[in-house]
Design an enzyme around this catalytic site. Structure first.
Site, PDB file in Angstrom:
ATOM      1  N   LYS A  65       1.025  -1.281   0.056  1.00 50.86           N
ATOM      2  CA  LYS A  65       0.130  -0.006   0.020  1.00 50.86           C
ATOM      3  C   LYS A  65       0.910   1.278   0.088  1.00 50.86           C
ATOM      4  O   LYS A  65       1.962   1.222   0.745  1.00 50.86           O
ATOM      5  CB  LYS A  65      -0.907   0.056   1.211  1.00 50.86           C
TER       6      LYS A  65
ATOM      7  N   HIS B 105      -3.648   3.926   0.641  1.00 51.50           N
ATOM      8  CA  HIS B 105      -3.809   3.318   2.162  1.00 51.50           C
ATOM      9  C   HIS B 105      -4.842   3.814   2.820  1.00 51.50           C
ATOM     10  O   HIS B 105      -5.692   3.514   3.534  1.00 51.50           O
ATOM     11  CB  HIS B 105      -2.486   3.205   2.820  1.00 51.50           C
TER      12      HIS B 105
END
Length: 278
Positions: free
Chosen positions: A75, A108
């Site tokens: 991420k 994220h």
């Protein structure tokens, strides 16, 4: 054991059960990921901010498992959204993982105070086009941010990874995802120990009826809903227990009773609200 897969909206597939390394000590990561791979996990979920991508990569390299049998997610962290930072970030993650591509790359958090989630998503589209990520998606995006990125780019994320467990189901997000072909991944699928899911009568009753643990019942509830789930543990016996989910099923009544645990007012949230993490 064959772990079921789900088809993503880009035509690729994803194992529905995996292993997450959130808060796994970097010093322990190689060992526990190696154990997970030996037990049979093939889907590993990490992130740049976890600080353990190197350990994941070392375990992959030692495993001898063919690359096409693995599904690796990492991420993009919040301070890498602007400019060309996403391009640098994926290069750094790939170097740490020892890979030439990841199977899934996620934004994220949306960091709404900075209003740069659309730019970050545009950069992920480019990362996918360059072959550095097979599929792309988001994490912790609420409906307004999901609508923003689709409206701006015409590209719908493959997944949205959100906090999801019986006490907090984010039905507005999951309804939007269902309507737009986005798969939901659950982080904190067992409530992270902060919410007493296992003491809930519906879960305790299902555990007694099936001869399974409360944790296995909750994970089975996720699977039967179609959610992608990757519980975290550093103990081999728990890793095995978390995979032992395919020799039983929950009845419609048991599923409905567990689903009814969520009061719908947001009080079951155990993690940070996406509006507050910037």
């Amino acid at each position: 054991m064959t772990i079921p897969t789900r088809e993503l909206n880009d035509g690729h597939s994803i194992p529905q059960l995996g292993y997450g390394v959130f808060k796994v000590d970097p010093a322990d990561t190689e060992r526990v990921v190696s154990e997970a791979l030996e037990i049979g996990y093939r889907h590993i979920d990490t992130a740049a901010i976890y600080g353990n991508e190197e350990g994941v990569g070392a375990a992959i390299a030692k495993s001898g498992i063919p690359r096409d049998e693995l599904f690796i997610t990492t991420k993009l962290w919040n301070d890498r959204h602007d400019g060309d930072e996403p391009d640098a970030a994926i290069d750094e993650s790939l170097e740490k993982l020892g890979l030439d591509r990841v199977d899934l790359y996620l934004v994220h958090w949306p960091t709404p105070a900075h209003d740069n989630h659309v730019h970050a998503w545009e950069k992920l589209i480019g990362i996918r086009e360059r072959g550095l990520a097979t599929s792309i998606g988001v994490s912790n995006f609420l409906v307004p941010q999901l609508e923003d990125i689709v409206a701006a780019t015409g590209v719908t994320p493959a997944v949205d990874q959100i906090e999801l467990h019986p006490a907090y189901q984010q039905r507005d997000v999951t309804d939007w995802a269902d309507a737009h072909g986005v798969l939901i991944e659950a982080w904190g699928p067992l409530g992270q120990g902060k919410y007493d899911l296992f003491g809930a009568p519906a879960i305790a009753a299902a555990a007694e009826a099936t001869g399974k643990s409360p944790a296995q019942v909750v994970l089975r509830w996720h699977l039967q809903r179609g959610t992608i789930v990757f519980p975290k543990s550093v103990r081999a016996e728990r890793l095995r227990e978390n995979m032992d989910l395919f020799d039983f099923s929950l009845s419609d009544e048991q599923m409905a009773a567990i689903t009814a645990i969520d009061p719908g007012d947001g009080s079951g949230r155990v993690g940070t609200h996406p509006h507050d993490l910037n």
